[in-house]
Design a protein around this motif. Structure first.
Motif, PDB file in Angstrom:
ATOM      1  N   GLN A  93       0.817  -1.223   0.000  1.00 18.28           N
ATOM      2  CA  GLN A  93       0.000   0.000   0.000  1.00 18.28           C
ATOM      3  C   GLN A  93       0.849   1.271   0.000  1.00 18.28           C
ATOM      4  O   GLN A  93       0.323   2.367   0.103  1.00 18.28           O
ATOM      5  CB  GLN A  93      -0.919   0.026   1.227  1.00 18.28           C
ATOM      6  N   GLY A  94       2.165   1.110  -0.059  1.00 23.82           N
ATOM      7  CA  GLY A  94       3.039   2.270  -0.081  1.00 23.82           C
ATOM      8  C   GLY A  94       3.335   2.868   1.276  1.00 23.82           C
ATOM      9  O   GLY A  94       3.812   4.003   1.371  1.00 23.82           O
ATOM     10  N   LEU A  95       3.084   2.117   2.345  1.00 25.83           N
ATOM     11  CA  LEU A  95       3.292   2.662   3.690  1.00 25.83           C
ATOM     12  C   LEU A  95       4.757   2.896   4.019  1.00 25.83           C
ATOM     13  O   LEU A  95       5.100   3.901   4.650  1.00 25.83           O
ATOM     14  CB  LEU A  95       2.666   1.754   4.745  1.00 25.83           C
ATOM     15  N   GLY A  96       5.634   1.988   3.628  1.00 27.67           N
ATOM     16  CA  GLY A  96       7.057   2.181   3.883  1.00 27.67           C
ATOM     17  C   GLY A  96       7.545   3.454   3.217  1.00 27.67           C
ATOM     18  O   GLY A  96       8.230   4.281   3.828  1.00 27.67           O
ATOM     19  N   ALA A  97       7.173   3.645   1.956  1.00 27.04           N
ATOM     20  CA  ALA A  97       7.563   4.854   1.232  1.00 27.04           C
ATOM     21  C   ALA A  97       6.944   6.096   1.867  1.00 27.04           C
ATOM     22  O   ALA A  97       7.610   7.124   2.017  1.00 27.04           O
ATOM     23  CB  ALA A  97       7.149   4.741  -0.236  1.00 27.04           C
ATOM     24  N   LEU A 129      12.842  -0.626  -2.259  1.00 32.02           N
ATOM     25  CA  LEU A 129      12.185   0.555  -1.682  1.00 32.02           C
ATOM     26  C   LEU A 129      13.183   1.690  -1.514  1.00 32.02           C
ATOM     27  O   LEU A 129      12.941   2.818  -1.961  1.00 32.02           O
ATOM     28  CB  LEU A 129      11.544   0.209  -0.329  1.00 32.02           C
ATOM     29  N   TYR A 130      14.301   1.424  -0.875  1.00 30.63           N
ATOM     30  CA  TYR A 130      15.288   2.481  -0.630  1.00 30.63           C
ATOM     31  C   TYR A 130      15.808   3.068  -1.936  1.00 30.63           C
ATOM     32  O   TYR A 130      15.927   4.293  -2.077  1.00 30.63           O
ATOM     33  CB  TYR A 130      16.449   1.956   0.216  1.00 30.63           C
ATOM     34  N   GLU A 131      16.093   2.221  -2.895  1.00 33.21           N
ATOM     35  CA  GLU A 131      16.624   2.710  -4.168  1.00 33.21           C
ATOM     36  C   GLU A 131      15.577   3.506  -4.942  1.00 33.21           C
ATOM     37  O   GLU A 131      15.895   4.511  -5.580  1.00 33.21           O
ATOM     38  CB  GLU A 131      17.186   1.546  -4.981  1.00 33.21           C
ATOM     39  N   ARG A 132      14.319   3.101  -4.854  1.00 30.42           N
ATOM     40  CA  ARG A 132      13.225   3.849  -5.493  1.00 30.42           C
ATOM     41  C   ARG A 132      13.091   5.249  -4.893  1.00 30.42           C
ATOM     42  O   ARG A 132      12.715   6.193  -5.577  1.00 30.42           O
ATOM     43  CB  ARG A 132      11.931   3.058  -5.330  1.00 30.42           C
ATOM     44  N   LEU A 133      13.450   5.376  -3.610  1.00 33.24           N
ATOM     45  CA  LEU A 133      13.358   6.662  -2.928  1.00 33.24           C
ATOM     46  C   LEU A 133      14.655   7.464  -3.005  1.00 33.24           C
ATOM     47  O   LEU A 133      14.800   8.461  -2.308  1.00 33.24           O
ATOM     48  CB  LEU A 133      12.953   6.450  -1.463  1.00 33.24           C
TER      49      LEU A 133
END
Length: 165
Positions: A93-97, A129-133
């Motif tokens: 659901q995108g919560l981490g981001a 996730l980290y790389e996407r951010l």
């Protein structure tokens, strides 16, 4: 901040201890999670002292479904991500981001210049996730985790971090 599905993000409080422990228990193997004692110290001493800070995501039923906790060293402008966890039922659901973006905004306004973190080399989902951010891998950590698993240190310069929500 209000992500999808009525989930609300708010600062972590000492009263969240039991919910954070339950979240850690369902997200990580016993040898990969922090102890109740470590989290109790963070939430009851470091949080009020300003040497830790974090965000919690709560669903409409008030259940804590995600959290991110940062360590803040005095005289340092680099915040360290200590723990991030998203309930298996709330993944995708995108919560981490959302937690990391909200934290980056807050840390930037508080004068922090960067966020650093360590992650298991074999944790492909977290690394994506980290790389996407826009986090950058800066160091491989040999036998960093229990059982000899390697880690990777990531870092993001908050002035260059994406500012979108």
């Amino acid at each position: 901040m209000k992500p999808a599905n009525g989930i609300r993000i708010r600062p972590i409080r000492p009263a969240d201890l039991d919910a954070i422990i339950a979240l850690e228990d369902c997200c990580f193997a016993a040898d990969e999670r922090f102890s109740r004692r470590q989290f109790a110290h963070l939430l009851r001493r470091a949080l009020p002292a300003g040497t830790a800070w974090g965000l919690a995501a709560r669903a409409t039923d008030r259940a804590l479904v995600a959290s991110a906790i940062f360590l803040l060293r005095r005289n340092s402008r680099v915040a360290r991500l200590y723990s991030i966890a998203v309930s298996p039922a709330a993944r995708g659901q995108g919560l981490g981001a959302a937690l990391l973006r909200a934290a980056a905004r807050r840390l930037r306004t508080c004068g922090f210049r960067a966020i650093s973190l360590e992650v298991r080399e074999d944790n492909a989902a977290a690394r994506r996730l980290y790389e996407r951010l826009a986090f950058t891998a800066v160091q491989r950590l040999e036998a960093y985790y229990s059982g000899g698993a390697h880690g990777i240190r990531y870092r993001i310069d908050l002035e260059r971090a994406p500012r979108s929500s």
